[in-house]
Design a protein around this motif. Sequence first.
Motif, PDB file in Angstrom:
ATOM      1  N   VAL A  93    -109.218  69.178  94.134  1.00 51.98           N
ATOM      2  CA  VAL A  93    -107.928  68.980  93.493  1.00 51.98           C
ATOM      3  C   VAL A  93    -107.435  70.341  93.039  1.00 51.98           C
ATOM      4  O   VAL A  93    -108.171  71.088  92.397  1.00 51.98           O
ATOM      5  CB  VAL A  93    -108.055  68.041  92.264  1.00 51.98           C
ATOM      6  N   LYS A 118    -104.377  72.141  90.868  1.00 52.62           N
ATOM      7  CA  LYS A 118    -103.245  71.965  89.958  1.00 52.62           C
ATOM      8  C   LYS A 118    -102.691  73.340  89.638  1.00 52.62           C
ATOM      9  O   LYS A 118    -103.428  74.234  89.235  1.00 52.62           O
ATOM     10  CB  LYS A 118    -103.698  71.317  88.646  1.00 52.62           C
ATOM     11  N   ASN A 140    -102.256  66.519  82.669  1.00 54.40           N
ATOM     12  CA  ASN A 140    -102.962  67.282  83.702  1.00 54.40           C
ATOM     13  C   ASN A 140    -104.457  67.338  83.421  1.00 54.40           C
ATOM     14  O   ASN A 140    -105.275  67.184  84.314  1.00 54.40           O
ATOM     15  CB  ASN A 140    -102.417  68.709  83.808  1.00 54.40           C
ATOM     16  N   ARG A 141    -104.801  67.566  82.159  1.00 54.25           N
ATOM     17  CA  ARG A 141    -106.212  67.641  81.782  1.00 54.25           C
ATOM     18  C   ARG A 141    -106.892  66.281  82.013  1.00 54.25           C
ATOM     19  O   ARG A 141    -107.983  66.204  82.577  1.00 54.25           O
ATOM     20  CB  ARG A 141    -106.346  68.089  80.330  1.00 54.25           C
ATOM     21  N   ASP A 195    -106.020  63.964  84.112  1.00 57.43           N
ATOM     22  CA  ASP A 195    -106.107  63.747  85.558  1.00 57.43           C
ATOM     23  C   ASP A 195    -107.302  64.494  86.138  1.00 57.43           C
ATOM     24  O   ASP A 195    -108.065  63.940  86.932  1.00 57.43           O
ATOM     25  CB  ASP A 195    -104.814  64.193  86.239  1.00 57.43           C
ATOM     26  N   LEU A 196    -107.490  65.727  85.727  1.00 51.53           N
ATOM     27  CA  LEU A 196    -108.644  66.503  86.204  1.00 51.53           C
ATOM     28  C   LEU A 196    -109.949  65.857  85.763  1.00 51.53           C
ATOM     29  O   LEU A 196    -110.899  65.760  86.537  1.00 51.53           O
ATOM     30  CB  LEU A 196    -108.567  67.938  85.700  1.00 51.53           C
ATOM     31  N   GLN A 197    -109.998  65.418  84.515  1.00 51.82           N
ATOM     32  CA  GLN A 197    -111.217  64.791  84.000  1.00 51.82           C
ATOM     33  C   GLN A 197    -111.559  63.525  84.781  1.00 51.82           C
ATOM     34  O   GLN A 197    -112.725  63.231  85.017  1.00 51.82           O
ATOM     35  CB  GLN A 197    -111.051  64.466  82.515  1.00 51.82           C
ATOM     36  N   ARG A 256    -110.588  62.819  87.985  1.00 51.01           N
ATOM     37  CA  ARG A 256    -110.760  63.027  89.414  1.00 51.01           C
ATOM     38  C   ARG A 256    -111.818  64.054  89.794  1.00 51.01           C
ATOM     39  O   ARG A 256    -112.205  64.133  90.957  1.00 51.01           O
ATOM     40  CB  ARG A 256    -109.416  63.450  90.016  1.00 51.01           C
ATOM     41  N   CYS A 257    -112.293  64.848  88.834  1.00 49.41           N
ATOM     42  CA  CYS A 257    -113.180  65.968  89.178  1.00 49.41           C
ATOM     43  C   CYS A 257    -114.501  65.892  88.421  1.00 49.41           C
ATOM     44  O   CYS A 257    -114.534  65.543  87.246  1.00 49.41           O
ATOM     45  CB  CYS A 257    -112.497  67.296  88.838  1.00 49.41           C
ATOM     46  N   VAL A 317    -114.604  71.673  87.002  1.00 47.57           N
ATOM     47  CA  VAL A 317    -113.288  72.322  87.102  1.00 47.57           C
ATOM     48  C   VAL A 317    -113.449  73.828  86.994  1.00 47.57           C
ATOM     49  O   VAL A 317    -114.242  74.326  86.191  1.00 47.57           O
ATOM     50  CB  VAL A 317    -112.337  71.819  85.992  1.00 47.57           C
ATOM     51  N   THR A 350    -116.480  67.699  80.873  1.00 47.22           N
ATOM     52  CA  THR A 350    -116.271  68.152  82.246  1.00 47.22           C
ATOM     53  C   THR A 350    -116.782  69.578  82.396  1.00 47.22           C
ATOM     54  O   THR A 350    -116.251  70.484  81.754  1.00 47.22           O
ATOM     55  CB  THR A 350    -114.773  68.103  82.621  1.00 47.22           C
ATOM     56  N   THR A 400    -117.029  73.216  83.287  1.00 48.50           N
ATOM     57  CA  THR A 400    -115.883  74.084  83.563  1.00 48.50           C
ATOM     58  C   THR A 400    -116.307  75.547  83.585  1.00 48.50           C
ATOM     59  O   THR A 400    -117.137  75.965  82.785  1.00 48.50           O
ATOM     60  CB  THR A 400    -114.802  73.885  82.478  1.00 48.50           C
TER      61      THR A 400
END
Length: 118
Positions: A2, A4, A16-17, A19-21, A23-24, A27, A53, A55
């Motif tokens: 992904v 962004k 956005n955060r 969504d990342l959490q 889907r991923c 990060v 997550t 990172t």
Amino acid sequence: MVVKHTSGSLTMTTANRADLQQRCSAVIVGIGACGSCTRWVVKDAIELERSGTPTVSLYTQAFAILAVTVAKSEGMADLLNVLLPHPLNSLADDEVRSAARASIDRVTQALLAGPVPA
């Protein structure tokens, strides 16, 4: 994978955060190549880490002291990062790609290092 794109002068939006959490599983946040964008890279990485997550933050060597200071002030002195050469903005595309290739192993090692203690 992904990707962004967000503003370097603002923190990531909550949406956005989230969504990342969702889907991923990990990060990579970057690239801090100036003072304000380095600050936001670190702040976003901290928020993602705190939410569980894994990172890694990317920023250039010129802003390492700023990044470490921000991370320490937020109680995340051990925040995972990979330093990139400075400056990046003035490099030719092939030089930027070369710098990215050179950092892949360091990014992978940082992500596999485990969770950052809160």
